[in-house]
Write a protein that holds these residues in place. Structure first.
Motif, mmCIF file in Angstrom:
data_model
loop_
_atom_site.group_PDB
_atom_site.id
_atom_site.type_symbol
_atom_site.label_atom_id
_atom_site.label_comp_id
_atom_site.label_asym_id
_atom_site.label_seq_id
_atom_site.Cartn_x
_atom_site.Cartn_y
_atom_site.Cartn_z
ATOM 1 N N ILE A 1 54.058 -33.538 -11.234
ATOM 2 C CA ILE A 1 52.945 -32.815 -11.650
ATOM 3 C C ILE A 1 51.797 -33.930 -11.766
ATOM 4 C CG2 ILE A 1 53.568 -32.218 -13.965
ATOM 5 C CD1 ILE A 1 51.683 -30.052 -11.620
ATOM 6 N N ILE A 2 52.287 -34.657 -12.634
ATOM 7 C CA ILE A 2 50.924 -35.714 -12.963
ATOM 8 C C ILE A 2 50.403 -36.442 -11.883
ATOM 9 C CG2 ILE A 2 50.405 -37.791 -14.487
ATOM 10 C CD1 ILE A 2 51.351 -35.301 -16.079
ATOM 11 N N ALA A 3 51.577 -36.669 -10.937
ATOM 12 C CA ALA A 3 51.098 -37.431 -9.850
ATOM 13 C C ALA A 3 50.207 -36.761 -8.852
ATOM 14 C CB ALA A 3 52.380 -37.910 -9.040
ATOM 15 N N ILE A 4 50.346 -35.451 -8.721
ATOM 16 C CA ILE A 4 49.754 -34.544 -7.763
ATOM 17 C C ILE A 4 48.165 -34.498 -8.421
ATOM 18 C CG2 ILE A 4 49.809 -32.187 -7.077
ATOM 19 C CD1 ILE A 4 52.553 -32.228 -6.681
ATOM 20 N N ALA A 5 48.349 -34.120 -9.826
ATOM 21 C CA ALA A 5 47.062 -33.749 -10.369
ATOM 22 C C ALA A 5 46.200 -35.165 -10.499
ATOM 23 C CB ALA A 5 47.392 -33.723 -11.861
ATOM 24 N N PHE A 6 46.768 -36.290 -10.324
ATOM 25 C CA PHE A 6 46.027 -37.563 -10.172
ATOM 26 C C PHE A 6 45.201 -37.627 -8.914
ATOM 27 C CE2 PHE A 6 45.310 -41.692 -9.157
ATOM 28 C CZ PHE A 6 44.560 -42.175 -10.199
ATOM 29 N N VAL A 7 45.844 -37.038 -7.976
ATOM 30 C CA VAL A 7 45.177 -36.910 -6.784
ATOM 31 C C VAL A 7 43.869 -36.197 -6.808
ATOM 32 C CG1 VAL A 7 45.419 -36.300 -4.189
ATOM 33 C CG2 VAL A 7 47.167 -37.201 -5.209
ATOM 34 N N ASN A 8 44.052 -35.042 -7.312
ATOM 35 C CA ASN A 8 42.832 -34.202 -7.433
ATOM 36 C C ASN A 8 41.831 -34.838 -8.250
ATOM 37 O OD1 ASN A 8 41.093 -32.147 -8.590
ATOM 38 N ND2 ASN A 8 42.169 -30.712 -7.503
ATOM 39 N N ALA A 9 42.166 -35.641 -9.500
ATOM 40 C CA ALA A 9 41.479 -36.341 -10.229
ATOM 41 C C ALA A 9 40.824 -37.457 -9.572
ATOM 42 C CB ALA A 9 42.291 -37.094 -11.383
ATOM 43 N N TRP A 10 41.343 -37.947 -8.669
ATOM 44 C CA TRP A 10 40.623 -39.052 -7.965
ATOM 45 C C TRP A 10 39.664 -38.836 -7.031
ATOM 46 C CZ3 TRP A 10 40.991 -40.335 -2.635
ATOM 47 C CH2 TRP A 10 40.642 -41.589 -2.379
ATOM 48 N N GLN A 11 39.997 -37.910 -6.245
ATOM 49 C CA GLN A 11 38.956 -37.206 -5.362
ATOM 50 C C GLN A 11 37.868 -36.869 -5.994
ATOM 51 O OE1 GLN A 11 40.415 -34.110 -2.633
ATOM 52 N NE2 GLN A 11 38.722 -34.538 -1.293
ATOM 53 N N PHE A 12 37.671 -36.174 -7.083
ATOM 54 C CA PHE A 12 36.665 -35.665 -7.464
ATOM 55 C C PHE A 12 36.148 -36.213 -8.576
ATOM 56 C CE2 PHE A 12 38.755 -32.121 -5.087
ATOM 57 C CZ PHE A 12 37.802 -31.989 -4.342
ATOM 58 N N MET A 13 36.599 -37.607 -8.995
ATOM 59 C CA MET A 13 36.021 -37.990 -10.011
ATOM 60 C C MET A 13 34.542 -38.564 -9.729
ATOM 61 S SD MET A 13 35.892 -40.138 -12.721
ATOM 62 C CE MET A 13 36.664 -41.493 -13.508
ATOM 63 N N GLY A 14 34.174 -38.888 -8.472
ATOM 64 C CA GLY A 14 32.844 -38.952 -8.350
ATOM 65 C C GLY A 14 32.117 -38.022 -8.652
ATOM 66 N N TYR A 15 32.518 -36.893 -8.268
ATOM 67 C CA TYR A 15 31.628 -35.691 -8.502
ATOM 68 C C TYR A 15 31.281 -35.508 -9.939
ATOM 69 C CZ TYR A 15 30.410 -30.660 -9.071
ATOM 70 O OH TYR A 15 30.074 -29.367 -9.512
ATOM 71 N N GLN A 16 32.380 -35.506 -10.759
ATOM 72 C CA GLN A 16 32.223 -35.552 -12.433
ATOM 73 C C GLN A 16 31.481 -36.766 -12.723
ATOM 74 O OE1 GLN A 16 33.340 -32.830 -14.365
ATOM 75 N NE2 GLN A 16 35.059 -32.337 -14.061
ATOM 76 N N PHE A 17 31.462 -37.840 -12.151
ATOM 77 C CA PHE A 17 30.694 -39.029 -12.711
ATOM 78 C C PHE A 17 29.479 -38.796 -12.525
ATOM 79 C CE2 PHE A 17 28.645 -42.852 -11.374
ATOM 80 C CZ PHE A 17 28.818 -43.748 -12.416
ATOM 81 N N SER A 18 28.945 -38.301 -11.174
ATOM 82 C CA SER A 18 27.700 -37.911 -11.125
ATOM 83 C C SER A 18 26.887 -36.984 -12.004
ATOM 84 C CB SER A 18 27.455 -37.384 -9.565
ATOM 85 O OG SER A 18 27.933 -38.034 -8.662
ATOM 86 N N LEU A 19 27.800 -36.053 -12.375
ATOM 87 C CA LEU A 19 27.072 -35.311 -13.512
ATOM 88 C C LEU A 19 26.970 -36.024 -14.595
ATOM 89 C CD1 LEU A 19 29.691 -32.023 -12.768
ATOM 90 C CD2 LEU A 19 27.127 -32.186 -12.269
ATOM 91 N N LEU A 20 28.101 -36.531 -15.036
ATOM 92 C CA LEU A 20 28.007 -37.314 -16.370
ATOM 93 C C LEU A 20 26.748 -38.451 -16.346
ATOM 94 C CD1 LEU A 20 31.790 -37.530 -16.848
ATOM 95 C CD2 LEU A 20 30.370 -36.410 -18.430
#
Lengths: 281, 292
Positions: free
Chosen positions: B157-176
């Motif tokens: 579950i952590i490994a899978i969640a990390f895939v989502n976290a990795w993919q959308f990091m750039g989106y959250q980063f842009s907002l932050l």
């Protein structure tokens, strides 16, 4: 350079290390994907798993393109994304114009009604929508995706357009009225051109969303010939795991258009994708 | 003028297409889900009214506990990785002395525009126990931590969640990043002149002023954790066993694989309620900080 500034520049250099480490974390998997699309299994697994391909095996691309349904998936994705994006733009702009600029009684109530959709998790409509599509005999047609995509795109797009249109000075309508322009002319010849920047933003946002949409497509489409790209690519899992090179090529081909669009229009794309924070927040 | 702008036929023409489509495709199905959740229904034959029995059954369904736990874990990974790490990266990156900012931002954002299928397939390959990049990386670094990432009931579950976290990091980063940039520099400078260290100044000045940004980022991260589905579906099909089930996966299974539509609707309603509560709580938490 005195010692203090040296210390400072070393400090700021050290501080930047996490940025470049994350740069690698973010980009290396993609580099890895592209490089294994140019390798054979032996090179991927044994001789050269991490590095640049020693010999460019473009035949992987030829195989990927000719043996699999890639051109078909591309066309389906393109048709669905383009048509739904165009309709979202048109319907949302018309709606926003009516709510933001025209004079009538229930406009704020109707606007609120539309906002509700923005906060609705899509999972809640999954089941009734699948049944609705079945009852309208739309299963496995472009309509099965286009119509829901338009509806789902509306709440957010109308809000962005609304925000944009209310900022235009009131005198615009007066001038149009005095000049004898009909309200349709006012919309088509005055409001539409003025709204072009907002239209461009929403167009990028919705096109990307529709191009990459997975869940509804998965539920509503089962016919191989109607599958969009994200759905079609699922097929490669398992069935072609023996030929990693070709799989890498398929994935690279599928990603390239969006990455190129992004690299060409990076600032517009980022602005489009993050415009939601201004609307929802 | 009012007559001009109150033109009834024009109003109907502009409003109705959007309004009708929205009502039929979005609002009507939501109401349907709520109503159907009180019925026993297989999607074909006549539904029979079942009162609260679907909900009673749901609360004794062991899959519910698994799904809630996974949703919480998924959300936690997104919050820590995207918002925690993302905030640090955004603060450092906003420093005008940093070179190559545009390149960094572009590199972080690229995964956002990729198809989720491609990203999942890519990570399936990277998590491969014998040939995958992740295990090989540990090997090269001399860390004896070889895992069968997607098969382990505790780590997957952590490994899978990390895939989502990795993919959308750039989106959250842009907002932050935009959030950091929106804080007037004078505030930060005033704090450093008053003798605050840089990080203390950020902690006491920059971060509190980014309240609205954080509110939005947390809402996105937590609601997408609660509703997670695609990554589970593509990467492990909810498994091993049922260990990677989420609420959306339950809806999918009960409706489309077991034709238990009424029950699946009850899960949908619960999902909406939990998302709503999460959104309200996030708003309350961030607004309370404002008045303190």
């Amino acid at each position: 350079m005195n010692s203090k500034t040296t210390f400072r520049s070393i400090g700021s250099f050290l501080l930047q290390i996490p940025l470049w480490l994350y740069f690698i974390v973010s980009v290396y998997p993609l580099f890895w994907m592209i490089s294994y699309s140019l390798k054979n299994n032996d090179e991927i697994f044994v001789t050269n798993p991490f590095g640049f391909p020693t010999h460019f095996r473009f035949e992987n691309y030829v195989n990927a393109w000719t043996q699999f349904n890639i051109p078909r998936y591309f066309m389906n994705s393109f048709i669905v994304s383009i048509i739904s994006t165009l309709f979202i733009l048109l319907l949302a702009l018309m709606f926003a114009f009516a709510v933001a600029r025209m004079q009538w009684k229930f406009r704020s109530a109707v606007r609120t009604y539309m906002i509700v959709g923005m906060f609705m998790p899509l999972q809640v409509i999954m089941i009734p929508l699948a049944l609705l599509v079945r009852d309208f005999h739309l299963t496995n047609t472009y309509g099965a995706l286009i119509i829901p995509y338009i509806a789902i795109g509306l709440p957010f797009s109308t809000m962005v357009f609304y925000g944009f249109l209310v900022s235009i000075p009131r005198e615009i309508e007066e001038a149009a009225c005095i000049d004898g322009a009909s309200i349709y002319r006012l919309f088509g010849r005055v409001i539409l051109p003025l709204a072009l920047p907002a239209i461009a933003t929403i167009a990028i946002f919705q096109f990307l969303n529709n191009w990459n949409e997975f869940t509804l497509a998965y539920i509503l489409i089962s016919d191989e010939n109607m599958k969009t790209l994200p759905l079609g690519l699922l097929f490669f899992q398992g069935s072609y795991s023996t030929d990693w090179g070709a799989m890498g090529a398929v994935m690279t081909i599928a990603s390239l258009p969006m990455v190129l669009v992004y690299l060409l229009l990076s600032e517009q794309v980022e602005r489009a994708m993050t415009v939601g924070s201004a609307v929802k927040g | 003028m009012n007559k001009y702008l109150g033109n009834k036929p024009a109003l109907a023409l502009f409003l109705l297409p959007a309004l009708i489509l929205y009502s039929v495709i979005l609002i009507y199905p939501v109401l349907q889900s709520v109503v159907r959740s009180f019925y026993d229904w297989d999607g074909l034959s006549t539904a029979t009214f079942a009162g609260l029995s679907n909900y009673r059954e749901l609360f004794s369904d062991p899959l519910l506990a698994t799904s809630l736990k996974n949703g919480a874990l998924f959300a936690l990974v997104l919050v820590v990785f995207q918002i925690g790490l993302g905030t640090i990266l955004a603060l450092v990156c906003a420093n005008p002395r940093v070179r190559g900012r545009k390149l960094l931002k572009t590199a972080y954002f690229i995964p956002v525009v990729l198809s989720v299928t491609v990203v999942c397939q890519l990570w399936i390959a990277m998590y491969d126990p014998t040939n995958g990049l992740v295990n090989k990386l540990f090997d090269v670094l001399g860390i004896p931590y070889q895992q069968n990432w997607l098969v382990s009931p505790t780590q997957s579950i952590i490994a899978i969640a990390f895939v989502n976290a990795w993919q959308f990091m750039g989106y959250q980063f842009s907002l932050l990043y935009a959030g950091v940039k929106a804080v007037p520099e004078d505030y930060f400078e005033a704090a450093t002149i008053d003798g605050c260290g840089k990080w203390r100044a950020h902690w006491h000045v920059t971060l509190p002023l980014m309240r609205e940004t954080f509110k939005f980022c947390f809402t996105i991260a937590i609601t997408s954790g609660i509703g997670a589905f695609v990554q589970m579906l593509i990467m492990t099909n909810g498994g091993p066993g049922t260990t990677n089930y989420t609420l959306t996966f339950m809806i999918y299974r009960y409706a489309f694989l077991e034709s238990n539509y009424g029950y699946a609707c009850a899960v949908s309603v619960l999902l909406v309620l939990i998302s709503l509560v999460a959104t309200v709580v996030i708003n309350k938490v961030f607004d309370r900080g404002q008045h303190a």
